[in-house]
Design an enzyme around this catalytic site. Sequence first.
Site, PDB file in Angstrom:
ATOM      1  N   TYR A   1     -41.647  10.662  26.743  1.00 31.86           N
ATOM      2  CA  TYR A   1     -42.130  10.112  27.544  1.00 31.86           C
ATOM      3  C   TYR A   1     -41.390  10.858  28.652  1.00 31.86           C
ATOM      4  CZ  TYR A   1     -46.161   9.087  25.859  1.00 31.86           C
ATOM      5  OH  TYR A   1     -47.571   9.613  25.778  1.00 31.86           O
TER       6      TYR A   1
ATOM      7  N   PHE B   1     -50.477  -2.554  27.250  1.00 34.09           N
ATOM      8  CA  PHE B   1     -51.657  -1.825  27.789  1.00 34.09           C
ATOM      9  C   PHE B   1     -51.253  -0.394  27.109  1.00 34.09           C
ATOM     10  CE2 PHE B   1     -48.313  -1.221  31.134  1.00 34.09           C
ATOM     11  CZ  PHE B   1     -48.222   0.032  31.176  1.00 34.09           C
TER      12      PHE B   1
END
Length: 464
Positions: A161, A464
Amino acid sequence: MSTTPPQQPCETSHSARGNTYTLRRFTVGEGGPEQNPEAVQWNRAVSQGFHDGEPTAEATERALASMRAAGTRLRSVYTADPVPPAALGAERPVATFCSWDSQLTLGEGRSVPAWLISEVTVRPTHARRGLLRRLMTDDLTEAHRAGFPLAALTASEATIYGRFGFGAATFNAEVTVDAHTRLNLKAPAVGSVEMADNAAVARLAPEIFARFHERTAGSLTRTKKWWDLISGEWNWHKAAPEPDVRTAVHYDGAGEPDGYVSYRFLPTQGYQGTLEVVDLVGVTPQSRIGLWEYLCNLDLVTEVRYKAAQIEDPLMWGMVDMSAYTVRKRYEQVWLRVLDPVAALTARPYTSHRRVTLSIVDSMGFADGIYVIDTTGARTRVERTGDRPRTEEDRQGKSLPVVELPDGADAALNVDSLGSLYLGAVKASTLHDAGLLRVRDATALRDVQALMSTPTEPYCISPF
């Protein structure tokens, strides 16, 4: 700031290497799986992407209900080409992606809206066709247009990322505490702990977590599915109930609940075994230490394992024998992506009075430019003052491993490094020593470090 999703699914197309794809953006509608076949297939593709088992009917029902309650935005990519015999059907996405709204605590009673990203998968047979970049670009563009200062994610693979502008911004440690001789503390623990009813703790937990979240820089709000996890009603990783989960509650000096722990016992030899912490939340560090004392002093427990400890943990420093505290792994928890430097940097608290000019490099364009941060007055002022000089790498849309320092700027860095600096997870001098922050001179480095330093390290316990 608008967060209202489109009423109808959005559909676009994508072509690469002679393949044609259809991209859809949608939400979970009312009703169950029969009324949401696209979301069902999306959920099956996510389980497949993370090597989980095929979702059961109950797991599917719970997943859809959780996503509906959170207002989750789902994105899918489908092959538009003919599917060969025995291959997965065209209704099963070859790539998945989702996002929803949250709040990131900044400290000193401040928070900022955060756009959370999760469930990112690309089927290996369709990799390297630009699908992830297209999904990420579309989603971040929507977040930017909706006025979100930041996006955030947790990464199963840390190398993915950075090229999209995300920087590691909070860190946790996986620790083990030896409980053979119980927990001996230099200072006595405060308050008291009682074993608790799991269902009652599930009702109490949201209020306790909200108090923890409000005062803990780096914390993100949680979705409803957390309370099923901590009570053992449903583990979304295992897609099954966990009747072996137990809970306890910590009470302050006035008898008010200010912490809880959820845990399970793992037998290792005979009747003895390890306690594995599922979730441990305390409004204060003292309440968390009190819960640790309870766990380590339970009969038949030889060690306690926790996967989300602070990097600089008050528990270790409070122990008489800190050698009983073992760090097994240190890992990045939250990755931040600054989308609007003016909004993000204005929202952040500062403890130093400085005026710094930053050149921010963003190959995706959202945060690119020259910015002035001025905390010398009564209120923080952040202003975009212009474009930075463009290079050939910029024009090709490439990330720059080494940024240039424009004339008039005090410092220059890539947007992923800004994400790491934002909550104070790393010092500016450390980024400079790593070659990731260019500065005009030693004075400029001291100014940036003083400006971006925080009183406490950021801490997030909500993957998450």
